[in-house]
Motif scaffolding. Structure first.
Motif, short mmCIF file in Angstrom:
data_model
loop_
_atom_site.label_atom_id
_atom_site.label_comp_id
_atom_site.label_asym_id
_atom_site.label_seq_id
_atom_site.Cartn_x
_atom_site.Cartn_y
_atom_site.Cartn_z
N ASP A 86 -62.03 84.64 -28.63
CA ASP A 86 -63.26 84.38 -29.37
C ASP A 86 -63.43 85.38 -30.50
OD1 ASP A 86 -65.85 83.88 -30.29
OD2 ASP A 86 -66.58 83.36 -28.30
N PRO A 87 -63.34 84.91 -31.77
CA PRO A 87 -63.47 85.83 -32.89
C PRO A 87 -64.88 86.37 -33.08
CG PRO A 87 -63.32 83.58 -33.69
CD PRO A 87 -63.08 83.52 -32.22
N ASN A 88 -65.86 85.75 -32.41
CA ASN A 88 -67.23 86.25 -32.51
C ASN A 88 -67.59 87.17 -31.35
OD1 ASN A 88 -69.67 86.44 -33.93
ND2 ASN A 88 -70.64 84.90 -32.64
N ARG A 89 -66.59 87.84 -30.82
CA ARG A 89 -66.78 88.84 -29.78
C ARG A 89 -66.02 90.09 -30.16
NH1 ARG A 89 -69.91 85.53 -28.90
NH2 ARG A 89 -70.48 84.48 -26.96
N GLY A 90 -66.56 91.24 -29.77
CA GLY A 90 -65.87 92.49 -29.98
C GLY A 90 -64.63 92.58 -29.11
N GLU A 116 -50.96 89.65 -22.75
CA GLU A 116 -51.31 88.40 -23.42
C GLU A 116 -52.58 88.58 -24.25
OE1 GLU A 116 -51.37 84.42 -24.69
OE2 GLU A 116 -49.78 85.78 -24.01
N ARG A 117 -53.53 89.30 -23.71
CA ARG A 117 -54.76 89.59 -24.47
C ARG A 117 -54.42 90.34 -25.75
NH1 ARG A 117 -58.01 93.96 -24.86
NH2 ARG A 117 -60.26 93.66 -25.13
N GLN A 118 -53.52 91.33 -25.65
CA GLN A 118 -53.13 92.11 -26.83
C GLN A 118 -52.41 91.25 -27.85
OE1 GLN A 118 -54.02 95.37 -27.09
NE2 GLN A 118 -53.32 95.28 -29.20
N ARG A 119 -51.56 90.33 -27.38
CA ARG A 119 -50.84 89.44 -28.29
C ARG A 119 -51.81 88.57 -29.09
NH1 ARG A 119 -46.57 84.59 -27.14
NH2 ARG A 119 -48.14 83.99 -25.59
N ARG A 120 -52.81 88.03 -28.42
CA ARG A 120 -53.79 87.19 -29.11
C ARG A 120 -54.65 88.01 -30.07
NH1 ARG A 120 -55.87 82.99 -24.36
NH2 ARG A 120 -53.84 82.82 -23.29
N LEU A 121 -54.96 89.23 -29.70
CA LEU A 121 -55.69 90.12 -30.61
C LEU A 121 -54.86 90.37 -31.88
CD1 LEU A 121 -57.19 92.82 -28.21
CD2 LEU A 121 -58.51 91.40 -29.79
N ASP A 122 -53.60 90.70 -31.71
CA ASP A 122 -52.75 91.07 -32.84
C ASP A 122 -52.46 89.91 -33.77
OD1 ASP A 122 -52.60 93.69 -32.00
OD2 ASP A 122 -50.67 93.46 -30.98
N ARG A 123 -52.29 88.72 -33.22
CA ARG A 123 -51.86 87.58 -34.03
C ARG A 123 -53.02 86.74 -34.57
NH1 ARG A 123 -46.47 84.58 -31.88
NH2 ARG A 123 -46.94 83.47 -33.84
N LEU A 124 -54.18 86.83 -33.92
CA LEU A 124 -55.27 85.94 -34.30
C LEU A 124 -56.57 86.69 -34.62
CD1 LEU A 124 -54.65 83.20 -31.57
CD2 LEU A 124 -54.01 83.09 -33.99
N HIS A 125 -57.09 87.38 -33.65
CA HIS A 125 -58.42 88.00 -33.77
C HIS A 125 -58.46 89.02 -34.91
CE1 HIS A 125 -61.95 90.41 -32.51
NE2 HIS A 125 -62.33 89.35 -31.80
N ARG A 126 -57.52 89.95 -34.93
CA ARG A 126 -57.53 91.01 -35.94
C ARG A 126 -57.24 90.49 -37.34
NH1 ARG A 126 -54.59 94.99 -31.64
NH2 ARG A 126 -56.51 95.75 -30.63
N PRO A 127 -56.25 89.61 -37.52
CA PRO A 127 -56.03 89.07 -38.88
C PRO A 127 -57.23 88.30 -39.42
CG PRO A 127 -54.08 88.73 -37.54
CD PRO A 127 -55.14 89.23 -36.61
N TYR A 128 -57.94 87.58 -38.56
CA TYR A 128 -59.14 86.88 -39.02
C TYR A 128 -60.18 87.87 -39.51
CZ TYR A 128 -63.65 84.55 -38.84
OH TYR A 128 -64.90 84.08 -39.15
N HIS A 129 -60.42 88.91 -38.74
CA HIS A 129 -61.44 89.89 -39.14
C HIS A 129 -61.00 90.69 -40.36
CE1 HIS A 129 -64.61 89.32 -36.24
NE2 HIS A 129 -63.68 89.06 -35.35
N ASN A 130 -59.71 90.92 -40.51
CA ASN A 130 -59.23 91.60 -41.71
C ASN A 130 -59.50 90.74 -42.94
OD1 ASN A 130 -58.29 93.77 -40.22
ND2 ASN A 130 -56.19 93.03 -40.13
#
Length: 252
Positions: A86-90, A116-130
């Motif tokens: 969820d990109p709308n969560r910290g 798996e959580r870290q992989r999704r953060l690195d590939r999706l969540h963080r790039p979106y917020h960047n």
């Protein structure tokens, strides 16, 4: 400036990055897409569930794009389902990877481990917020309008009467009460921090607006009103009307 250029990435899309409005339109829950490297593109739930509000904000992407074009504002949205991450969560939010949502168990998340959580953060969540922060920081007087949608009724709950809701944090009430007043003057049943509270530590508004002092509003439209292109166009026009001159009237 008219600019309809589109940028696409695995994690996000943007439109009109060079448009000259102060506003930045964001859409955190724009799609129900599941990348093929997550459960081979399948979270293990029924197609009917993937079409529901639990997977994305139905109609919100269309409203965001049309609103941005109407007011000359850049638009950025996620390109992955909120059920993937969820990109709308910290990043430290326990609901970042939902295992149960509105009565539906998410099998692909039930056994997701820290790697798996870290992989999704690195590939999706963080790039979106960047990408979001890049656009937010492109001008010093930026204001953010987040577009979401809500379901008319959660399972086993009462129907929600609002056509639209304006959400905001107690940390910044410069714009939202004025916008609520404008919406109600149009005759719309408008929620004031309904159907839920507008403040959540670490969410997109907290991260990209409150932390930097940027003016902000979060608008929720009931999703049965924006399921098709005609409804999305209608509500984009309505929102453009109530946002016109909002920053100036608020003295911002």
């Amino acid at each position: 400036m008219k600019d309809d250029s589109v940028i696409r990435d695995e994690a996000f899309w943007s439109e009109g990055e060079a448009r000259d409005s102060r506003w930045l339109i964001t859409c955190d829950h724009a799609t129900n897409r599941v990348p093929d490297w997550v459960g081979s593109g399948d979270l293990g739930i029924a197609a009917d569930d993937m079409a529901r509000h639990i997977a994305y904000d139905v109609g919100a992407a269309g409203v965001s794009k049309k609103l941005g074009a109407l007011i000359g504002a850049p638009v950025v949205g996620s390109d992955f389902s909120r059920l993937v991450i969820d990109p709308n969560r910290g990043e430290d939010d326990p609901t970042l990877l939902m295992r149960l949502y509105d009565g539906t168990v998410i099998p692909a998340n039930r056994d997701a481990d820290a790697a798996e959580r870290q992989r999704r953060l690195d590939r999706l969540h963080r790039p979106y917020h960047n990408a979001l922060e890049k656009l937010a920081g492109a001008r010093p007087d930026r204001a953010i309008c987040a577009i979401h949608s809500f379901t008319p009724q959660l399972r086993g709950r009462m129907a929600r009467p609002w056509a639209v809701g304006v959400l905001y944090s107690h940390k910044d009430e410069r714009l939202a009460p004025l916008l609520i007043e404008r919406c109600r003057q149009q005759g719309w049943v408008t929620g004031d921090n309904e159907p839920y509270s507008g403040h959540l530590d670490g969410d997109s508004i907290d991260r990209h607006a409150l932390a930097q002092g940027r003016p902000n509003v979060l608008i929720e439209v009931r999703n049965d009103l924006i399921r098709d292109d005609a409804g999305q166009a209608e509500w984009a026009e309505k929102l453009a009307l109530v946002m016109d001159g909002l920053l100036e009237e608020a003295g911002l």
